[in-house]
Design a protein around this motif. Structure first.
Motif, PDB file in Angstrom:
ATOM      1  N   GLU A 147       0.973  -1.297  -0.010  1.00 42.43           N
ATOM      2  CA  GLU A 147       0.085  -0.046   0.101  1.00 42.43           C
ATOM      3  C   GLU A 147       0.870   1.067   0.004  1.00 42.43           C
ATOM      4  OE1 GLU A 147      -3.124   2.366   2.929  1.00 42.43           O
ATOM      5  OE2 GLU A 147      -3.049   0.141   2.923  1.00 42.43           O
ATOM      6  N   THR A 148       1.890   1.323   0.847  1.00 47.52           N
ATOM      7  CA  THR A 148       2.840   2.305   0.770  1.00 47.52           C
ATOM      8  C   THR A 148       3.289   2.602  -0.501  1.00 47.52           C
ATOM      9  OG1 THR A 148       3.107   2.140   3.198  1.00 47.52           O
ATOM     10  CG2 THR A 148       4.853   3.260   2.005  1.00 47.52           C
ATOM     11  N   LEU A 149       3.945   1.634  -1.049  1.00 47.58           N
ATOM     12  CA  LEU A 149       4.643   1.805  -2.402  1.00 47.58           C
ATOM     13  C   LEU A 149       3.697   2.142  -3.281  1.00 47.58           C
ATOM     14  CD1 LEU A 149       7.273  -1.258  -1.892  1.00 47.58           C
ATOM     15  CD2 LEU A 149       7.775   1.340  -2.015  1.00 47.58           C
ATOM     16  N   GLU A 154       2.136   6.420  -7.238  1.00 44.99           N
ATOM     17  CA  GLU A 154       1.087   7.164  -7.764  1.00 44.99           C
ATOM     18  C   GLU A 154       1.601   8.816  -7.615  1.00 44.99           C
ATOM     19  OE1 GLU A 154      -3.585   8.596  -6.701  1.00 44.99           O
ATOM     20  OE2 GLU A 154      -2.860   6.674  -6.111  1.00 44.99           O
ATOM     21  N   LEU A 155       2.217   9.048  -6.522  1.00 46.18           N
ATOM     22  CA  LEU A 155       2.724  10.267  -6.521  1.00 46.18           C
ATOM     23  C   LEU A 155       3.822  10.779  -7.631  1.00 46.18           C
ATOM     24  CD1 LEU A 155       3.208  10.721  -2.669  1.00 46.18           C
ATOM     25  CD2 LEU A 155       1.492  11.831  -4.106  1.00 46.18           C
ATOM     26  N   VAL A 156       4.605   9.662  -7.985  1.00 40.79           N
ATOM     27  CA  VAL A 156       5.699  10.013  -8.951  1.00 40.79           C
ATOM     28  C   VAL A 156       4.712   9.843 -10.470  1.00 40.79           C
ATOM     29  CG1 VAL A 156       7.402   8.630 -10.302  1.00 40.79           C
ATOM     30  CG2 VAL A 156       7.396   8.663  -7.735  1.00 40.79           C
ATOM     31  N   GLN A 157       3.816   9.158 -10.679  1.00 46.27           N
ATOM     32  CA  GLN A 157       3.011   9.435 -11.775  1.00 46.27           C
ATOM     33  C   GLN A 157       2.385  10.514 -11.904  1.00 46.27           C
ATOM     34  OE1 GLN A 157       0.563   5.654 -11.157  1.00 46.27           O
ATOM     35  NE2 GLN A 157       2.207   4.216 -12.333  1.00 46.27           N
ATOM     36  N   ALA A 171      17.641  -3.695   7.520  1.00 48.69           N
ATOM     37  CA  ALA A 171      18.208  -4.467   6.299  1.00 48.69           C
ATOM     38  C   ALA A 171      16.848  -5.406   5.859  1.00 48.69           C
ATOM     39  CB  ALA A 171      19.324  -5.237   6.364  1.00 48.69           C
ATOM     40  N   TRP A 172      16.358  -6.225   6.466  1.00 45.73           N
ATOM     41  CA  TRP A 172      15.299  -7.060   6.040  1.00 45.73           C
ATOM     42  C   TRP A 172      14.034  -5.913   5.727  1.00 45.73           C
ATOM     43  CZ3 TRP A 172       9.965  -7.611   7.440  1.00 45.73           C
ATOM     44  CH2 TRP A 172       9.539  -7.513   8.618  1.00 45.73           C
ATOM     45  N   ARG A 173      13.680  -4.987   6.259  1.00 46.92           N
ATOM     46  CA  ARG A 173      12.699  -4.286   5.923  1.00 46.92           C
ATOM     47  C   ARG A 173      12.993  -3.532   4.419  1.00 46.92           C
ATOM     48  NH1 ARG A 173       7.609  -4.435   8.439  1.00 46.92           N
ATOM     49  NH2 ARG A 173       8.025  -4.377  10.710  1.00 46.92           N
ATOM     50  N   LEU A 174      14.088  -3.181   4.394  1.00 53.90           N
ATOM     51  CA  LEU A 174      14.586  -2.422   3.081  1.00 53.90           C
ATOM     52  C   LEU A 174      14.432  -3.439   1.918  1.00 53.90           C
ATOM     53  CD1 LEU A 174      15.583  -0.271   1.269  1.00 53.90           C
ATOM     54  CD2 LEU A 174      17.961  -0.938   2.114  1.00 53.90           C
ATOM     55  N   MET A 175      14.970  -4.726   2.146  1.00 53.96           N
ATOM     56  CA  MET A 175      15.004  -6.036   1.384  1.00 53.96           C
ATOM     57  C   MET A 175      13.546  -6.330   1.054  1.00 53.96           C
ATOM     58  SD  MET A 175      17.471  -7.001  -0.377  1.00 53.96           S
ATOM     59  CE  MET A 175      16.532  -8.157  -0.750  1.00 53.96           C
ATOM     60  N   GLN A 176      12.566  -6.449   2.094  1.00 54.92           N
ATOM     61  CA  GLN A 176      10.982  -6.326   1.610  1.00 54.92           C
ATOM     62  C   GLN A 176      10.584  -5.273   0.678  1.00 54.92           C
ATOM     63  OE1 GLN A 176       8.346  -5.026   4.774  1.00 54.92           O
ATOM     64  NE2 GLN A 176       7.084  -6.711   4.311  1.00 54.92           N
ATOM     65  N   ALA A 177      10.765  -4.027   0.870  1.00 52.16           N
ATOM     66  CA  ALA A 177      10.168  -3.103   0.069  1.00 52.16           C
ATOM     67  C   ALA A 177      10.896  -3.076  -1.286  1.00 52.16           C
ATOM     68  CB  ALA A 177      10.843  -1.792   0.813  1.00 52.16           C
ATOM     69  N   LEU A 178      12.321  -3.273  -1.458  1.00 51.98           N
ATOM     70  CA  LEU A 178      12.782  -3.732  -2.736  1.00 51.98           C
ATOM     71  C   LEU A 178      12.246  -4.949  -3.641  1.00 51.98           C
ATOM     72  CD1 LEU A 178      16.525  -3.001  -2.200  1.00 51.98           C
ATOM     73  CD2 LEU A 178      14.889  -1.393  -2.994  1.00 51.98           C
ATOM     74  N   TRP A 179      11.869  -6.025  -2.934  1.00 54.30           N
ATOM     75  CA  TRP A 179      11.454  -6.985  -3.288  1.00 54.30           C
ATOM     76  C   TRP A 179       9.978  -6.717  -3.844  1.00 54.30           C
ATOM     77  CZ3 TRP A 179       7.247 -10.119  -2.797  1.00 54.30           C
ATOM     78  CH2 TRP A 179       7.056 -11.279  -3.503  1.00 54.30           C
ATOM     79  N   THR A 180       9.072  -6.256  -3.071  1.00 56.86           N
ATOM     80  CA  THR A 180       7.805  -5.577  -3.459  1.00 56.86           C
ATOM     81  C   THR A 180       7.811  -4.782  -4.608  1.00 56.86           C
ATOM     82  OG1 THR A 180       7.332  -5.685  -1.048  1.00 56.86           O
ATOM     83  CG2 THR A 180       5.590  -4.721  -2.750  1.00 56.86           C
ATOM     84  N   SER A 181       8.866  -3.873  -4.700  1.00 56.49           N
ATOM     85  CA  SER A 181       8.949  -3.170  -5.875  1.00 56.49           C
ATOM     86  C   SER A 181       8.977  -4.026  -7.089  1.00 56.49           C
ATOM     87  CB  SER A 181      10.090  -1.992  -5.443  1.00 56.49           C
ATOM     88  OG  SER A 181       9.422  -1.071  -4.502  1.00 56.49           O
ATOM     89  N   ASP A 182       9.690  -4.764  -7.192  1.00 56.97           N
ATOM     90  CA  ASP A 182      10.202  -5.531  -8.147  1.00 56.97           C
ATOM     91  C   ASP A 182       9.123  -6.507  -8.628  1.00 56.97           C
ATOM     92  OD1 ASP A 182      12.265  -6.709 -10.234  1.00 56.97           O
ATOM     93  OD2 ASP A 182      12.111  -8.535  -8.826  1.00 56.97           O
ATOM     94  N   LYS A 183       8.543  -6.984  -7.815  1.00 58.68           N
ATOM     95  CA  LYS A 183       7.603  -8.087  -8.266  1.00 58.68           C
ATOM     96  C   LYS A 183       6.159  -7.445  -8.642  1.00 58.68           C
ATOM     97  CE  LYS A 183      10.103 -11.696  -7.383  1.00 58.68           C
ATOM     98  NZ  LYS A 183      10.494 -12.171  -8.663  1.00 58.68           N
ATOM     99  N   LYS A 184       5.920  -6.239  -7.990  1.00 56.31           N
ATOM    100  CA  LYS A 184       4.559  -5.352  -8.253  1.00 56.31           C
ATOM    101  C   LYS A 184       4.628  -4.400  -9.243  1.00 56.31           C
ATOM    102  CE  LYS A 184       2.438  -7.770  -5.053  1.00 56.31           C
ATOM    103  NZ  LYS A 184       1.367  -8.611  -5.070  1.00 56.31           N
ATOM    104  N   ASN A 185       6.244  -4.187  -9.806  1.00 49.91           N
ATOM    105  CA  ASN A 185       6.113  -3.193 -10.720  1.00 49.91           C
ATOM    106  C   ASN A 185       5.937  -1.787 -10.158  1.00 49.91           C
ATOM    107  OD1 ASN A 185       7.289  -2.420 -13.390  1.00 49.91           O
ATOM    108  ND2 ASN A 185       5.190  -2.079 -14.347  1.00 49.91           N
ATOM    109  N   LEU A 186       6.506  -1.510  -8.874  1.00 52.90           N
ATOM    110  CA  LEU A 186       6.254  -0.164  -8.442  1.00 52.90           C
ATOM    111  C   LEU A 186       7.578   0.487  -8.424  1.00 52.90           C
ATOM    112  CD1 LEU A 186       3.905  -1.577  -5.426  1.00 52.90           C
ATOM    113  CD2 LEU A 186       3.080  -0.468  -7.434  1.00 52.90           C
ATOM    114  N   GLU A 187       7.295   1.984  -8.102  1.00 50.63           N
ATOM    115  CA  GLU A 187       8.546   2.521  -7.622  1.00 50.63           C
ATOM    116  C   GLU A 187       9.451   1.986  -6.536  1.00 50.63           C
ATOM    117  OE1 GLU A 187       9.920   5.554  -9.246  1.00 50.63           O
ATOM    118  OE2 GLU A 187       8.436   5.046 -11.085  1.00 50.63           O
TER     119      GLU A 187
END
Length: 339
Positions: A147-149, A154-157, A171-187
């Motif tokens: 939801e956050t990403l 949307e703000l970037v768009q 580190a694990w929170r950052l990895m979670q965010a990077l993985w989510t961005s990659d898999k969900k095609n988000l910023e």
């Protein structure tokens, strides 16, 4: 000539030292803040970091003061296109949080609702049409990272934000965010803002884990408190009485140890050999670390700022860097502070 540094693998290039503005409207009034920003800009500085909550805790105000001061300065100087403006979202804003109307979770956090509202408010206070780097100030365990990403994407768009970053993530929170961005095609986050210095209590965790993630995935590091709450300026002396201040009491509790004073003694020796001051040496050591882009410095006066800006022209040898790293034993410091 100053070499500007790329922020991670993004297209942003920053002055080697970012200007933090937490003190604006608090220990530095608006006139002093304008003078500090003028001096920073004149030296080639292009990266100003603020947050919506600055300075909400300082004088009981509802926040936004620092953003407003930065906004008035940028408008008065007409230099918006020269500057990289960074701000943050997450903390509680406004008044009346305890009125029994569940307002706290409506005016803070990293939900879609709050992020979109907070960004619009920051744009108004900064008097700009976009924010260059919009950062999540710290995690929100109540909101899914998707939801956050999605909201940040949307703000970037919409064109309101150019890049997104995070602050105070493990580190694990950052990895979670990077993985989510990659898999969900988000910023994806292009930067992280951790507490990091030679004396940082979190230095061990940063170097063991977070730094490795930043290097591997091209995330720029822009640390806060790079001078260890002022300890690395050398103003505190081993075995002498403390000055009367909240900062001094905090340093005594979190950072006063023989190991840390040994580090400061080493900084003083290296500084003397380079006709520099300890703070410049501490910042130069940081700038030599992997994934480092721009430590965020703060100043209450132009003279303080100019002294720190001298770091940009300071070149430490490999021997200097190795000796500082050898002496700054964070495992020993932690043991002494916990005993």
């Amino acid at each position: 000539m100053t070499t500007y540094r790329r922020l991670g693998k993004s297209g942003l290039h920053l002055f080697p030292l970012g200007l933090g503005t937490m003190q604006f409207g608090w220990s530095a009034g608006e006139e002093a803040a304008f003078e500090i920003m003028d001096a920073y800009y004149a030296a080639g500085g292009n990266f100003i970091d603020t947050a919506d909550v600055y300075t909400a805790w300082a004088k009981g105000n509802p926040g936004g003061i620092s953003e407003e001061i930065v906004g008035r300065w940028v408008k008065a100087r007409g230099n918006r296109d020269d500057m990289v403006i960074a701000t943050k979202v997450r903390g509680a804003m406004g008044e009346g949080f305890s009125q029994g109307r569940n307002t706290v979770h409506q005016r803070e956090g990293l939900s879609r609702r709050w992020i979109l509202k907070a960004c619009e408010d920051s744009l108004k206070r900064l008097q700009v049409d976009h924010i260059d780097l919009y950062q999540t100030h710290f995690i929100d365990p109540l909101t899914p990272i998707e939801e956050t990403l999605s909201a940040l994407t949307e703000l970037v768009q919409r064109g309101y934000v150019r890049y997104i970053g995070c602050s105070n993530y493990s580190a694990w929170r950052l990895m979670q965010a990077l993985w989510t961005s990659d898999k969900k095609n988000l910023e994806a986050f292009v930067s992280i803002q951790p507490e990091y210095s030679l004396l940082s209590p979190t230095r061990a965790n940063f170097e063991r884990e977070l730094q490795k993630v930043a290097v591997e995935y091209g995330v720029g590091v822009i640390p806060w408190s790079p001078l260890g709450g002022g300890m690395l300026t050398g103003k505190y002396q081993r075995g002498t009485a403390l000055p009367e201040s909240v900062r001094a009491d905090e340093n005594a509790r979190r950072r006063f140890s023989d190991a840390n004073f040994d580090t400061i003694d080493t900084l003083k020796a290296v500084a003397e050999a380079h006709n520099a001051v300890p703070a410049q040496v501490a910042l130069a050591w940081l700038l030599a670390q992997p994934a480092m882009t721009a430590p965020i410095i703060g100043a209450n006066s132009v003279s303080q700022l100019k002294e720190l800006l001298g770091t940009v022209s300071l070149k430490l040898s490999e021997k200097d860097l190795a000796e500082i790293s050898r002496v700054s034993d964070w495992e020993r410091a932690r043991t002494e502070l916990e005993s």
